[in-house]
Enzyme design. Sequence first.
Site, PDB file in Angstrom:
ATOM      1  N   LYS A 127       0.821  -1.213   0.000  1.00 30.15           N
ATOM      2  CA  LYS A 127       0.000   0.000   0.000  1.00 30.15           C
ATOM      3  C   LYS A 127       0.857   1.266   0.000  1.00 30.15           C
ATOM      4  O   LYS A 127       2.083   1.184   0.038  1.00 30.15           O
ATOM      5  CB  LYS A 127      -0.983  -0.044   1.173  1.00 30.15           C
TER       6      LYS A 127
HETATM    7  C1  LIG Z   1      -5.626  -4.120   0.656  1.00 33.16           C
HETATM    8  C2  LIG Z   1      -7.082  -3.868   0.721  1.00 33.16           C
HETATM    9  C3  LIG Z   1      -7.828  -4.174   1.858  1.00 33.16           C
HETATM   10  C4  LIG Z   1      -7.285  -4.996   2.998  1.00 33.16           C
HETATM   11  O1  LIG Z   1      -6.182  -4.475   3.608  1.00 33.16           O
HETATM   12  P1  LIG Z   1      -5.422  -5.353   4.731  1.00 33.16           P
HETATM   13  O2  LIG Z   1      -4.674  -4.313   5.507  1.00 33.16           O
HETATM   14  O3  LIG Z   1      -4.532  -6.285   3.982  1.00 33.16           O
HETATM   15  O4  LIG Z   1      -6.450  -6.052   5.527  1.00 33.16           O
HETATM   16  C5  LIG Z   1      -9.150  -3.765   1.926  1.00 33.16           C
HETATM   17  N1  LIG Z   1      -9.723  -3.142   0.893  1.00 33.16           N
HETATM   18  C6  LIG Z   1      -9.059  -2.859  -0.239  1.00 33.16           C
HETATM   19  C7  LIG Z   1      -9.761  -2.126  -1.335  1.00 33.16           C
HETATM   20  C8  LIG Z   1      -7.721  -3.227  -0.370  1.00 33.16           C
HETATM   21  O5  LIG Z   1      -7.066  -2.992  -1.514  1.00 33.16           O
END
Ligand SMILES: *Cc1c(COP(=O)(O)O)cnc(C)c1O
Length: 382
Positions: A184
């Site tokens: 991210k």
């Molecule tokens: C990555 C992602 C999540 C989940 O994130 P985590 O921290 O891995 O639980 C939720 N929603 C979207 C749109 C994502 O891309």
Amino acid sequence: MAFLPFARPDITEAEIDAVVETMRSGWLTTGPNAAAFEKEFVEFLGADAQAVAINSATAGLHLAFEAIGVGPGTEVLVPTWTFTSTAEAVRYLGGDPILVDVDPETLCIDLEDAERKVTERTIAIAPVHFSGLAVPDGALSDFARRHGLKVVEDAAHSFPTLNEGKLVGTHGHEATVYSFYATKTMTTGEGGMVVTPDPELAARMRTMRLHGINRDVFDRYTSNKPSWHYDVVAPGYKYNLTDTAAAMGRVQLKRTPEMVGRRTDIAKAFDEAFQGLPLRLPTHAPEGSSHAWHLYVARLTDDAPVDRDRFIELMAEREVGTSVHFIPLHLHPYWRDTYQHAPESFPVASAEFQKAFSLPIFSAMTDDDVTKVIDAVKAILS
Ligand SMILES: *Cc1c(COP(=O)(O)O)cnc(C)c1O
């Protein structure tokens, strides 16, 4: 040149030093770094709100849905174009995610389709600010107000994103959930944050984040009550963020303007280089809003010489990793079979999924990496 991965975290000596210092401090679990990270996160947003640090965005969505009252017999509007987390967290609580088609320009939730899907059971909408581009807040807030819905924003892609003049997370919605997963826009390895302006929701999420205990672990060791004394008030979860992760997050947070700047420059270079190719380039943010450029999602047009799957193979042959965001939820076996979804019920998402791909756009990319991506795309599509 070696294979260029689709994503790689942007970690400097500063993050490494912060983690090592935490490891030497004798305090590894949720403690002073997590508390400081929460404080610094709301300061960054400039929000009159509280931040609750958790160990993933999925956990944050679960906590937020629990706190607003999602449960059996309730429905939450969720775009089909998302990661399964957004919908699965509704199922954890026995609620039903009602999948909604997306806008063909932005690939974000289509509020006209959402309008058709509201029922007397609908209690919330969970928009995903896909790729780093926000669902315009005027229309979103108006929609929620008209139907009396709560809003839980899935902001996993949109840190930081301006939405009609204000950062996502500062529009006063019940909860905004961020992800610090390794790919991210900023990362703690695994981690996340929920922001809410509502002190009661914040208190509930803090309690449920740690076993339903009414005081944080850290309080147990700093408050003047005896440390063995705590009350369990609900069957909570184990979603707290470690202090080692929070230490990394505090450094990443400071580096966020620099990292988003780099991703914005890469997006610009791609946009310029891809003019004239058989591609639909990503939609840009309107005046007053911004794009976090977590993802650079382009779509092949009908005159492209190859289909999407072949394009991805050819990119890999040229040693460039790509990805697809997302396989729409209604096409996955669990969601399809549980709710009897047909591809025709989501015409935009079903069609756009065939053409969409994501190129590497991470802040640690070198100029040579950017050129490598551009050269590969041009060689395949020219
Ligand atoms: C990555 C992602 C999540 C989940 O994130 P985590 O921290 O891995 O639980 C939720 N929603 C979207 C749109 C994502 O891309």
